[in-house]
Design a protein around this motif. Structure first.
Motif, mmCIF file in Angstrom:
data_model
loop_
_atom_site.group_PDB
_atom_site.id
_atom_site.type_symbol
_atom_site.label_atom_id
_atom_site.label_comp_id
_atom_site.label_asym_id
_atom_site.label_seq_id
_atom_site.Cartn_x
_atom_site.Cartn_y
_atom_site.Cartn_z
ATOM 1 N N GLU A 252 0.807 -1.213 0.000
ATOM 2 C CA GLU A 252 0.000 0.000 0.000
ATOM 3 C C GLU A 252 0.844 1.269 0.000
ATOM 4 O O GLU A 252 0.324 2.355 0.212
ATOM 5 C CB GLU A 252 -0.951 0.023 1.209
ATOM 6 C CG GLU A 252 -2.064 -0.994 1.147
ATOM 7 C CD GLU A 252 -1.605 -2.382 1.560
ATOM 8 O OE1 GLU A 252 -0.625 -2.505 2.298
ATOM 9 O OE2 GLU A 252 -2.223 -3.357 1.105
ATOM 10 N N THR B 96 -7.792 -4.750 4.738
ATOM 11 C CA THR B 96 -7.681 -5.410 3.437
ATOM 12 C C THR B 96 -7.266 -4.391 2.378
ATOM 13 O O THR B 96 -7.481 -3.186 2.546
ATOM 14 C CB THR B 96 -9.020 -6.052 3.037
ATOM 15 O OG1 THR B 96 -9.998 -5.030 2.912
ATOM 16 C CG2 THR B 96 -9.460 -7.072 4.071
ATOM 17 N N PRO B 97 -6.681 -4.849 1.277
ATOM 18 C CA PRO B 97 -6.289 -3.915 0.218
ATOM 19 C C PRO B 97 -7.466 -3.107 -0.326
ATOM 20 O O PRO B 97 -7.303 -1.921 -0.641
ATOM 21 C CB PRO B 97 -5.696 -4.824 -0.856
ATOM 22 C CG PRO B 97 -5.195 -6.005 -0.113
ATOM 23 C CD PRO B 97 -6.165 -6.199 1.018
ATOM 24 N N TYR C 179 -8.050 -0.112 1.944
ATOM 25 C CA TYR C 179 -7.075 0.948 1.703
ATOM 26 C C TYR C 179 -7.393 1.691 0.400
ATOM 27 O O TYR C 179 -7.276 2.909 0.332
ATOM 28 C CB TYR C 179 -5.654 0.382 1.639
ATOM 29 C CG TYR C 179 -5.080 0.023 2.988
ATOM 30 C CD1 TYR C 179 -4.881 0.984 3.966
ATOM 31 C CD2 TYR C 179 -4.727 -1.284 3.279
ATOM 32 C CE1 TYR C 179 -4.350 0.662 5.195
ATOM 33 C CE2 TYR C 179 -4.199 -1.628 4.509
ATOM 34 C CZ TYR C 179 -4.015 -0.652 5.466
ATOM 35 O OH TYR C 179 -3.496 -0.980 6.684
ATOM 36 N N GLN C 180 -7.818 0.965 -0.616
ATOM 37 C CA GLN C 180 -8.142 1.610 -1.888
ATOM 38 C C GLN C 180 -9.368 2.507 -1.760
ATOM 39 O O GLN C 180 -9.399 3.609 -2.310
ATOM 40 C CB GLN C 180 -8.348 0.550 -2.964
ATOM 41 C CG GLN C 180 -7.072 -0.181 -3.314
ATOM 42 C CD GLN C 180 -7.306 -1.422 -4.152
ATOM 43 O OE1 GLN C 180 -8.421 -1.744 -4.511
ATOM 44 N NE2 GLN C 180 -6.223 -2.130 -4.454
#
Length: 87
Positions: free
Chosen positions: A3, A51-52, A55-56
């Motif tokens: 990230e 989780t990714p 973050y997105q």
């Protein structure tokens, strides 16, 4: 940590929006969520990883906040200049 590019993007946009804002206090008040949230996410990431996709989504939200504040200050400056010109 994958990230880092997200953090870099948000920090780059923050730096870009911090260059000569019309009103520094408004800029700080509008972006306090981003300015407080980044260190909190960074500090809690080892013990509370997200989780990714989270973050997105947070990055998209930060970009929207930064863009809205920047455009608001730009349009306010244009409006003030037009009002001064009309007088």
């Amino acid at each position: 940590m994958g990230e880092f590019w997200i953090l870099g993007l948000v920090l780059l946009l923050l730096l870009w929006s911090a260059v000569k804002p019309k009103d520094r206090v408004t800029w700080l008040l509008e972006l306090r969520q981003v300015l407080i949230g980044i260190p909190l996410l960074w500090a809690n990431s080892p013990s509370f990883p997200l989780t990714p996709i989270t973050y997105q989504l947070l990055t998209i939200h930060a970009v929207i906040l930064i863009g809205a504040v920047t455009s608001q200050l730009i349009f306010q400056a244009i409006h003030d200049r037009q009002l001064a010109h009309m007088r």
